[in-house]
Design a protein around this motif. Structure first.
Motif, PDB file in Angstrom:
ATOM      1  N   GLN A 133      29.602 -30.104  33.636  1.00 15.82           N
ATOM      2  CA  GLN A 133      28.943 -30.871  32.588  1.00 15.82           C
ATOM      3  C   GLN A 133      29.924 -31.853  31.936  1.00 15.82           C
ATOM      4  O   GLN A 133      29.601 -33.007  31.688  1.00 15.82           O
ATOM      5  CB  GLN A 133      28.397 -29.905  31.538  1.00 15.82           C
ATOM      6  CG  GLN A 133      27.526 -30.522  30.472  1.00 15.82           C
ATOM      7  CD  GLN A 133      26.145 -30.874  30.962  1.00 15.82           C
ATOM      8  OE1 GLN A 133      25.798 -32.038  30.983  1.00 15.82           O
ATOM      9  NE2 GLN A 133      25.342 -29.890  31.344  1.00 15.82           N
ATOM     10  N   SER A 145      24.661 -24.037  26.002  1.00 16.24           N
ATOM     11  CA  SER A 145      23.257 -24.015  26.395  1.00 16.24           C
ATOM     12  C   SER A 145      22.504 -23.010  25.539  1.00 16.24           C
ATOM     13  O   SER A 145      22.938 -21.866  25.379  1.00 16.24           O
ATOM     14  CB  SER A 145      23.147 -23.630  27.875  1.00 16.24           C
ATOM     15  OG  SER A 145      21.794 -23.519  28.249  1.00 16.24           O
ATOM     16  N   SER A 151      20.437 -27.834  24.472  1.00 17.58           N
ATOM     17  CA  SER A 151      21.873 -27.591  24.365  1.00 17.58           C
ATOM     18  C   SER A 151      22.395 -28.197  23.070  1.00 17.58           C
ATOM     19  O   SER A 151      21.792 -29.120  22.507  1.00 17.58           O
ATOM     20  CB  SER A 151      22.627 -28.228  25.539  1.00 17.58           C
ATOM     21  OG  SER A 151      22.259 -27.653  26.768  1.00 17.58           O
ATOM     22  N   ARG A 210      18.752 -31.529  27.672  1.00 16.27           N
ATOM     23  CA  ARG A 210      19.867 -32.029  28.476  1.00 16.27           C
ATOM     24  C   ARG A 210      19.663 -33.442  29.021  1.00 16.27           C
ATOM     25  O   ARG A 210      20.594 -34.253  28.965  1.00 16.27           O
ATOM     26  CB  ARG A 210      20.159 -31.037  29.612  1.00 16.27           C
ATOM     27  CG  ARG A 210      20.865 -29.782  29.136  1.00 16.27           C
ATOM     28  CD  ARG A 210      21.328 -28.908  30.293  1.00 16.27           C
ATOM     29  NE  ARG A 210      20.241 -28.242  30.967  1.00 16.27           N
ATOM     30  CZ  ARG A 210      19.740 -27.064  30.613  1.00 16.27           C
ATOM     31  NH1 ARG A 210      20.225 -26.433  29.565  1.00 16.27           N
ATOM     32  NH2 ARG A 210      18.755 -26.517  31.291  1.00 16.27           N
TER      33      ARG A 210
END
Length: 220
Positions: A133, A145, A151, A210
């Motif tokens: 990520q 998360s 998130s 996300r």
């Protein structure tokens, strides 16, 4: 009378279990560390409230050591899947309230899930996703998360936004995100006022899904 702190039993004091046990103790919790390896137990003796050499596949030995009196157990046994499963079953039978277990592979994960543990951890996979990520978007410096696609991320402000105000970021208008605040060095600053001026190096604390967080990060 309610307990002021939760008590933790960490079973398996290798690199992962030892690090978790030490951090839990540093936060002021009562922690017992358990391992078959005398060297590992000795290394943790000065860090933890209690550390014992114990075969955790033996239910009677666990009870005698008082592990059943702890609120939460983390089973961090390494490659011995059989020992991990037997230990999990023993803790379930002893009535330990919350059980987290480190899994060695997906098969181990499936078995533990069938046993009804509270959480199964695959540290290498979870850390791999975490690092990917951040590598994928360099402005994302950290993230957590929350499940269901949401998130919380920590996004660094680039130099080109020095002196801009929060309103210029388009949060809540261009981007369906929520700004929880920012960190300037070690100081937390709320961002209720959109006139808050940004500085290079500020870290935005953002909540959202996300794909939208990724879109925002790419735009920065």
């Amino acid at each position: 009378m309610a307990k002021e702190t939760r008590t933790f039993a960490v079973i398996g004091l290798g690199a992962f279990g030892g690090a978790v046990a030490a951090e839990l103790a540093r936060f002021g919790n009562q922690v017992i560390g358990v391992d078959l390896d005398e060297k590992r137990v000795t290394q943790m003796a000065s860090t933890l409230a209690s550390s014992v050499i114990l075969d955790t596949t033996d239910e009677a030995a666990l009870r005698e050591a008082g592990v059943d009196q702890y609120d939460v157990a983390l089973i961090a046994i390494g490659r011995d899947i059989q020992a991990s499963i037997l230990t999990t079953m023993n803790l379930k039978m002893l009535g330990v309230e919350t059980i987290w277990v480190k899994a060695s592979n997906k098969t181990h994960h499936r078995i533990l899930s069938k046993l009804g543990v509270d959480r199964v951890i695959l540290p290498e996979q979870e850390m791999g996703r975490h690092i990917a990520q951040m590598l994928n978007n360099p402005v994302v410096q950290d993230y957590v998360s929350l499940g269901n696609g949401f998130s919380v991320v920590n996004i660094g402000i680039p130099e080109r936004l020095q002196g801009k105000d929060v309103a210029a970021l388009g949060i809540g208008s261009t981007y369906d995100l929520r700004l929880l605040g920012l960190m300037r060095g070690t100081e937390y600053r709320p961002c209720d006022n959109s006139d808050q001026v940004l500085e290079f190096g500020d870290k935005l604390i953002m909540l959202g899904k996300r794909p939208e967080l990724r879109r925002f990060g790419d735009a920065l």
